[in-house]
Design a protein around this motif. Structure first.
Motif, PDB file in Angstrom:
ATOM      1  N   GLY A 348      16.519 -22.384  21.296  1.00 53.11           N
ATOM      2  CA  GLY A 348      16.709 -23.242  22.456  1.00 53.11           C
ATOM      3  C   GLY A 348      18.113 -23.210  23.036  1.00 53.11           C
ATOM      4  N   THR A 349      19.016 -22.444  22.434  1.00 55.16           N
ATOM      5  CA  THR A 349      20.383 -22.347  22.955  1.00 55.16           C
ATOM      6  C   THR A 349      20.396 -21.710  24.337  1.00 55.16           C
ATOM      7  N   GLN A 350      21.067 -22.347  25.284  1.00 56.41           N
ATOM      8  CA  GLN A 350      21.218 -21.773  26.613  1.00 56.41           C
ATOM      9  C   GLN A 350      22.363 -20.762  26.597  1.00 56.41           C
ATOM     10  N   ALA A 351      22.237 -19.720  27.393  1.00 52.01           N
ATOM     11  CA  ALA A 351      23.248 -18.664  27.411  1.00 52.01           C
ATOM     12  C   ALA A 351      23.676 -18.361  28.839  1.00 52.01           C
ATOM     13  N   TYR A 352      24.961 -18.144  29.000  1.00 45.75           N
ATOM     14  CA  TYR A 352      25.540 -17.689  30.267  1.00 45.75           C
ATOM     15  C   TYR A 352      25.744 -16.185  30.136  1.00 45.75           C
ATOM     16  N   ASN A 353      25.057 -15.402  30.961  1.00 46.72           N
ATOM     17  CA  ASN A 353      25.049 -13.958  30.756  1.00 46.72           C
ATOM     18  C   ASN A 353      25.150 -13.184  32.067  1.00 46.72           C
ATOM     19  N   PRO A 354      26.300 -13.287  32.777  1.00 48.97           N
ATOM     20  CA  PRO A 354      26.481 -12.445  33.958  1.00 48.97           C
ATOM     21  C   PRO A 354      26.675 -11.000  33.541  1.00 48.97           C
ATOM     22  N   ALA A 355      26.067 -10.081  34.271  1.00 46.54           N
ATOM     23  CA  ALA A 355      26.224  -8.667  33.937  1.00 46.54           C
ATOM     24  C   ALA A 355      27.601  -8.141  34.335  1.00 46.54           C
ATOM     25  N   PHE A 356      28.219  -8.784  35.314  1.00 47.43           N
ATOM     26  CA  PHE A 356      29.481  -8.288  35.856  1.00 47.43           C
ATOM     27  C   PHE A 356      30.456  -9.428  36.076  1.00 47.43           C
ATOM     28  N   ASP A 357      31.733  -9.089  36.197  1.00 47.74           N
ATOM     29  CA  ASP A 357      32.710 -10.021  36.745  1.00 47.74           C
ATOM     30  C   ASP A 357      33.491  -9.288  37.830  1.00 47.74           C
ATOM     31  N   VAL A 358      34.321 -10.019  38.555  1.00 48.05           N
ATOM     32  CA  VAL A 358      35.006  -9.454  39.715  1.00 48.05           C
ATOM     33  C   VAL A 358      36.512  -9.557  39.522  1.00 48.05           C
ATOM     34  N   THR A 359      37.190  -8.435  39.681  1.00 46.47           N
ATOM     35  CA  THR A 359      38.644  -8.370  39.568  1.00 46.47           C
ATOM     36  C   THR A 359      39.257  -8.313  40.961  1.00 46.47           C
ATOM     37  N   PRO A 360      40.160  -9.234  41.292  1.00 47.69           N
ATOM     38  CA  PRO A 360      40.764  -9.223  42.633  1.00 47.69           C
ATOM     39  C   PRO A 360      41.691  -8.030  42.805  1.00 47.69           C
ATOM     40  N   PRO A 361      41.894  -7.596  44.035  1.00 48.34           N
ATOM     41  CA  PRO A 361      42.661  -6.361  44.276  1.00 48.34           C
ATOM     42  C   PRO A 361      44.098  -6.427  43.794  1.00 48.34           C
ATOM     43  N   GLU A 362      44.691  -7.602  43.782  1.00 51.65           N
ATOM     44  CA  GLU A 362      46.096  -7.695  43.361  1.00 51.65           C
ATOM     45  C   GLU A 362      46.297  -7.369  41.882  1.00 51.65           C
ATOM     46  N   LEU A 363      45.212  -7.361  41.111  1.00 50.68           N
ATOM     47  CA  LEU A 363      45.315  -6.995  39.698  1.00 50.68           C
ATOM     48  C   LEU A 363      44.973  -5.529  39.450  1.00 50.68           C
ATOM     49  N   VAL A 364      44.603  -4.810  40.498  1.00 50.76           N
ATOM     50  CA  VAL A 364      44.211  -3.405  40.366  1.00 50.76           C
ATOM     51  C   VAL A 364      45.380  -2.517  40.782  1.00 50.76           C
ATOM     52  N   THR A 365      45.852  -1.695  39.861  1.00 53.34           N
ATOM     53  CA  THR A 365      46.975  -0.805  40.160  1.00 53.34           C
ATOM     54  C   THR A 365      46.579   0.267  41.162  1.00 53.34           C
ATOM     55  N   ALA A 366      45.402   0.844  40.958  1.00 53.89           N
ATOM     56  CA  ALA A 366      44.947   1.921  41.839  1.00 53.89           C
ATOM     57  C   ALA A 366      43.438   2.073  41.725  1.00 53.89           C
ATOM     58  N   ILE A 367      42.834   2.548  42.796  1.00 56.19           N
ATOM     59  CA  ILE A 367      41.431   2.959  42.788  1.00 56.19           C
ATOM     60  C   ILE A 367      41.406   4.463  42.996  1.00 56.19           C
ATOM     61  N   VAL A 368      40.830   5.172  42.029  1.00 61.36           N
ATOM     62  CA  VAL A 368      40.732   6.633  42.086  1.00 61.36           C
ATOM     63  C   VAL A 368      39.343   7.001  42.572  1.00 61.36           C
ATOM     64  N   THR A 369      39.264   7.779  43.630  1.00 56.94           N
ATOM     65  CA  THR A 369      37.989   8.250  44.173  1.00 56.94           C
ATOM     66  C   THR A 369      38.018   9.776  44.249  1.00 56.94           C
ATOM     67  N   GLU A 370      36.887  10.365  44.607  1.00 57.70           N
ATOM     68  CA  GLU A 370      36.846  11.813  44.772  1.00 57.70           C
ATOM     69  C   GLU A 370      37.651  12.270  45.984  1.00 57.70           C
ATOM     70  N   TRP A 371      37.973  11.330  46.874  1.00 55.39           N
ATOM     71  CA  TRP A 371      38.722  11.663  48.080  1.00 55.39           C
ATOM     72  C   TRP A 371      40.205  11.337  47.962  1.00 55.39           C
ATOM     73  N   GLY A 372      40.630  10.849  46.819  1.00 53.88           N
ATOM     74  CA  GLY A 372      42.029  10.529  46.626  1.00 53.88           C
ATOM     75  C   GLY A 372      42.212   9.166  45.998  1.00 53.88           C
ATOM     76  N   VAL A 373      43.461   8.729  45.937  1.00 52.02           N
ATOM     77  CA  VAL A 373      43.835   7.506  45.232  1.00 52.02           C
ATOM     78  C   VAL A 373      44.288   6.450  46.238  1.00 52.02           C
ATOM     79  N   VAL A 374      43.817   5.230  46.057  1.00 49.89           N
ATOM     80  CA  VAL A 374      44.268   4.095  46.862  1.00 49.89           C
ATOM     81  C   VAL A 374      45.228   3.270  46.014  1.00 49.89           C
TER      82      VAL A 374
END
Length: 395
Positions: A348-374
């Motif tokens: 009967g225990t309830q569970a909080y189970n989000p599959a994902f969380d969201v990181t704001p852009p200010e905490l991301v050093t870079a995004i690497v894509t096939e077209w280059g780095v942001v």
């Protein structure tokens, strides 16, 4: 390989000779036996204990495979979705109905809907523009959907190689010391891609040139994609890796044992907010506090400019039993059937189970894509890269 394909949603066990070269087993492939086209998946819920292939002969079986995480990972979901439309067309199912069901199978990973709609549009265009009878038009449309799926599959494989190169160059620019200690979360290798992956592909590139000192692998609770899948892939490639519980990451940072964090993404909003497997956001906070680069590696198909910010990203909520129970291994244990759950919490225990969380852009050093780095990550820089990729593709 078994001589006969299983019926929809059933599996076939890989032979010993195939298991011996399992790192070459594709996560997904299209086959055309005499009985009709099928989509063959490496069932990721059975790894690493068993290497078993799941054969889908209809779109609903693929929808179930997506929901059960037999096939997973944002880029691969896009490919699977496209092939699902092709499967519906080739097998005579209602393509529009199948496309909607596939696109809605998991809400957060934007690649899934992208792949589905790309193949669906190819099907519609060919069906509407073709001359001749209804049967020939249907055949042309089915062939067009399949061609779109195959094109996406090939593009993803090529993009994976380019991301690995861009990511390795970025690591070498950001880090000193010659070799890198990389922390990763969830699974981002060949099991999520048409190629060798996203974030994992960067670590693999570092390994191949002798610049990977250690790959730290988060278990990634509650479904243990890191322990079951990333460790599986790292072992196949002979990489130096160490598994840790998610909660142990802080002590690694405090001890100065992490040079960079590399993760993938399931959706990147227009402002650069990143939705990824739950547990990614705490790593970003730890990385910022300890002045460690936090790098996201993802194809541009993961960028959704129609989602303005992180708060607008729909986060999938998974069933509570994934938290309150531990799935039994394939071999039955003490009265628990294979695939069944072993309770780890009171009934009967309830569970909080989000599959994902969201990181704001200010905490991301870079995004690497096939077209280059942001870097730095801003809405303007992300939009400019997307525009440049579209212009290059159209020219």
């Amino acid at each position: 390989m078994a001589d006969q394909y299983a019926q929809s949603g059933e599996d076939i066990r890989l032979s010993e000779d195939i298991q011996a070269t399992a790192h070459d087993i594709p996560a997904l492939r299209w086959e055309e036996p005499a009985e009709g086209p099928v989509l063959v998946l490496l069932d990721q819920t059975r790894l690493p204990a068993e290497e078993v292939e799941l054969v889908c002969t209809d779109p609903q079986a693929l929808v179930q495979a997506i929901r059960s995480l037999a096939v997973r990972g944002a880029p691969l979901l896009g490919i699977a979705g496209a092939y699902g439309v092709a499967l519906a067309a080739a097998r005579g199912f209602d393509v529009e109905e199948a496309a909607d069901a596939l696109a809605d199978a998991r809400p957060t990973a934007v690649n899934l809907a992208y792949g589905v709609r790309r193949a669906q549009q190819a099907y519609r265009s060919a069906f509407g523009n073709g001359a001749g009878g209804a049967q020939s038009g249907q055949e042309r449309a089915a062939a067009a959907a399949l061609a779109a799926a195959r094109a996406l599959h090939q593009e993803d494989a090529e993009g994976s190689s380019r991301m690995a190169a861009h990511g390795l160059q970025l690591l070498d620019e950001l880090l000193t010391g010659g070799t890198h200690r990389i922390l990763t979360h969830c699974n981002t290798g060949a099991l999520v891609s048409g190629g060798e992956g996203t974030a994992f592909a960067v670590a693999l590139a570092a390994h191949r040139v002798g610049r990977l000192n250690r790959l730290w692998v988060d278990e990634t609770r509650p479904l243990l994609q890191g322990a079951r899948l990333t460790a599986y892939e790292a072992a196949r490639h002979g990489m130096s890796y160490t598994l840790l519980t998610d909660s142990a990451a802080g002590s690694l940072f405090a001890a100065g044992e992490v040079d960079a964090v590399l993760i993938g993404a399931d959706r990147i909003a227009a402002d650069g907010s990143v939705a990824n497997k739950v547990g990614s956001y705490p790593l970003a906070v730890l990385a910022r506090y300890h002045h460690v680069p936090f790098i996201v590696v993802a194809p541009l198909t993961t960028v959704d400019l129609e989602t303005p910010d992180g708060g607008s990203i729909e986060v999938e909520q998974r069933p509570g039993h994934e938290v309150t129970e531990v799935t039994a291994p394939q071999a039955p244990l003490a009265g628990v059937e294979a695939g069944g759950g072993i309770p780890v919490a009171p009934l009967g225990t309830q569970a909080y189970n989000p599959a994902f969380d969201v990181t704001p852009p200010e905490l991301v050093t870079a995004i690497v894509t096939e077209w280059g780095v942001v870097a730095p990550v801003t809405a303007e820089a992300l939009s400019e890269l997307c525009d440049r990729s579209r212009q290059t593709t159209m020219s």
